[in-house]
Design a protein around this motif. Sequence first.
Motif, mmCIF file in Angstrom:
data_model
loop_
_atom_site.group_PDB
_atom_site.id
_atom_site.type_symbol
_atom_site.label_atom_id
_atom_site.label_comp_id
_atom_site.label_asym_id
_atom_site.label_seq_id
_atom_site.Cartn_x
_atom_site.Cartn_y
_atom_site.Cartn_z
ATOM 1 N N GLN A 141 0.749 -1.195 -0.131
ATOM 2 C CA GLN A 141 0.109 0.043 0.053
ATOM 3 C C GLN A 141 1.031 1.349 -0.031
ATOM 4 N N LEU A 142 0.331 2.343 -0.526
ATOM 5 C CA LEU A 142 1.247 3.544 -0.723
ATOM 6 C C LEU A 142 0.231 4.689 -0.319
ATOM 7 N N GLN A 143 1.007 5.622 0.221
ATOM 8 C CA GLN A 143 0.210 6.957 0.510
ATOM 9 C C GLN A 143 1.096 8.090 -0.416
ATOM 10 N N LEU A 144 0.335 8.998 -1.031
ATOM 11 C CA LEU A 144 0.818 10.047 -1.844
ATOM 12 C C LEU A 144 0.371 11.243 -1.216
ATOM 13 N N VAL A 145 1.308 12.324 -1.204
ATOM 14 C CA VAL A 145 0.842 13.708 -0.713
ATOM 15 C C VAL A 145 1.463 14.746 -1.440
ATOM 16 N N GLU A 146 0.681 15.425 -2.358
ATOM 17 C CA GLU A 146 1.006 16.571 -2.984
ATOM 18 C C GLU A 146 1.491 17.782 -2.384
ATOM 19 N N SER A 147 2.363 18.427 -3.043
ATOM 20 C CA SER A 147 2.549 20.178 -2.347
ATOM 21 C C SER A 147 3.136 20.736 -3.604
ATOM 22 N N GLY A 148 3.125 22.199 -3.373
ATOM 23 C CA GLY A 148 3.690 22.939 -4.107
ATOM 24 C C GLY A 148 2.825 23.743 -5.011
ATOM 25 N N GLY A 149 1.591 23.513 -4.898
ATOM 26 C CA GLY A 149 0.459 24.461 -5.624
ATOM 27 C C GLY A 149 0.407 25.809 -5.226
ATOM 28 N N GLY A 150 -0.396 26.609 -5.802
ATOM 29 C CA GLY A 150 -0.436 27.956 -5.441
ATOM 30 C C GLY A 150 -0.856 28.985 -6.566
ATOM 31 N N LEU A 151 -0.826 30.090 -6.334
ATOM 32 C CA LEU A 151 -1.363 31.277 -7.601
ATOM 33 C C LEU A 151 0.181 31.713 -8.073
ATOM 34 N N VAL A 152 -0.056 31.772 -9.515
ATOM 35 C CA VAL A 152 0.970 32.203 -10.271
ATOM 36 C C VAL A 152 0.611 32.907 -11.480
ATOM 37 N N GLN A 153 1.369 33.933 -11.924
ATOM 38 C CA GLN A 153 0.943 34.653 -13.173
ATOM 39 C C GLN A 153 1.539 33.839 -14.360
ATOM 40 N N PRO A 154 0.767 34.384 -15.310
ATOM 41 C CA PRO A 154 1.002 33.606 -16.622
ATOM 42 C C PRO A 154 2.507 33.859 -17.137
ATOM 43 N N GLY A 155 2.966 32.785 -17.338
ATOM 44 C CA GLY A 155 4.437 32.915 -17.975
ATOM 45 C C GLY A 155 5.147 32.406 -16.826
ATOM 46 N N GLY A 156 4.707 32.208 -15.538
ATOM 47 C CA GLY A 156 5.457 31.935 -14.442
ATOM 48 C C GLY A 156 5.703 30.313 -14.306
ATOM 49 N N SER A 157 6.345 30.054 -13.266
ATOM 50 C CA SER A 157 6.690 28.540 -12.998
ATOM 51 C C SER A 157 6.380 28.261 -11.523
ATOM 52 N N LEU A 158 6.263 26.886 -11.405
ATOM 53 C CA LEU A 158 5.946 26.400 -10.245
ATOM 54 C C LEU A 158 6.258 24.715 -10.237
ATOM 55 N N ARG A 159 6.858 24.406 -8.990
ATOM 56 C CA ARG A 159 7.250 23.016 -9.044
ATOM 57 C C ARG A 159 6.345 22.117 -7.893
ATOM 58 N N ASP A 218 13.111 11.140 -7.295
ATOM 59 C CA ASP A 218 14.210 11.061 -6.640
ATOM 60 C C ASP A 218 13.869 9.901 -5.748
ATOM 61 N N ASN A 219 14.319 8.585 -6.210
ATOM 62 C CA ASN A 219 13.833 7.352 -5.360
ATOM 63 C C ASN A 219 14.651 7.213 -4.037
ATOM 64 N N ALA A 220 15.682 8.052 -3.817
ATOM 65 C CA ALA A 220 16.203 7.909 -2.739
ATOM 66 C C ALA A 220 15.293 8.834 -1.516
ATOM 67 N N LYS A 221 14.631 9.727 -2.092
ATOM 68 C CA LYS A 221 13.696 10.466 -1.320
ATOM 69 C C LYS A 221 12.190 10.059 -1.499
ATOM 70 N N ASN A 222 11.884 9.070 -2.319
ATOM 71 C CA ASN A 222 10.576 8.706 -2.336
ATOM 72 C C ASN A 222 9.652 9.912 -2.809
ATOM 73 N N THR A 223 10.115 10.609 -3.755
ATOM 74 C CA THR A 223 9.484 11.939 -4.110
ATOM 75 C C THR A 223 9.653 12.062 -5.851
ATOM 76 N N VAL A 224 8.293 12.345 -6.334
ATOM 77 C CA VAL A 224 8.333 12.710 -7.721
ATOM 78 C C VAL A 224 8.079 14.332 -7.766
ATOM 79 N N TYR A 225 8.756 14.953 -8.758
ATOM 80 C CA TYR A 225 8.546 16.299 -9.217
ATOM 81 C C TYR A 225 7.858 16.732 -10.310
ATOM 82 N N LEU A 226 7.086 17.689 -10.400
ATOM 83 C CA LEU A 226 6.695 18.314 -11.790
ATOM 84 C C LEU A 226 7.022 19.762 -11.978
ATOM 85 N N LYS A 241 -4.496 13.666 -2.658
ATOM 86 C CA LYS A 241 -5.543 14.506 -2.274
ATOM 87 C C LYS A 241 -5.571 15.649 -3.223
ATOM 88 N N GLY A 242 -4.449 15.991 -3.991
ATOM 89 C CA GLY A 242 -4.356 17.025 -4.913
ATOM 90 C C GLY A 242 -4.084 18.412 -4.316
#
Length: 127
Positions: A1-19, A73-81, A119-120
Amino acid sequence: QLQLVESGGGLVQPGGSLRLSCAVSGFTSGYYDIGWFRQAPGKEREGVSCIRSSGGETNYADSVKGRFTISRDNAKNTVYLQMNSLKPEDTAVYYCAAETSYGSSCIFGYASGMDYWGKGTLVTVSS
């Protein structure tokens, strides 16, 4: 069984970046592909990107190719976008999900075939 937790969302202007980050816990020593999906208001959930368990294969929706980059990063068990050159149409709740066997759901963006979901996190692109 796996648990997944997302983070890093927010408000950004067009043309901007988020991870975005997807932290995975539980039986992380097993096989799991991770996909990013998104759902905008009034629309169906759609696949954005996927990365295989080894990190050796990735795929992207046509709408984000050249702008988004998935990594893990499998050492940190984390996936990035990493999301660059964001557009208002990228506004959505972003979910990460795991497919725990070698298959086609993640790599082709089929939400119904994914086994575990976070959960998004909300991404809003607006001036």
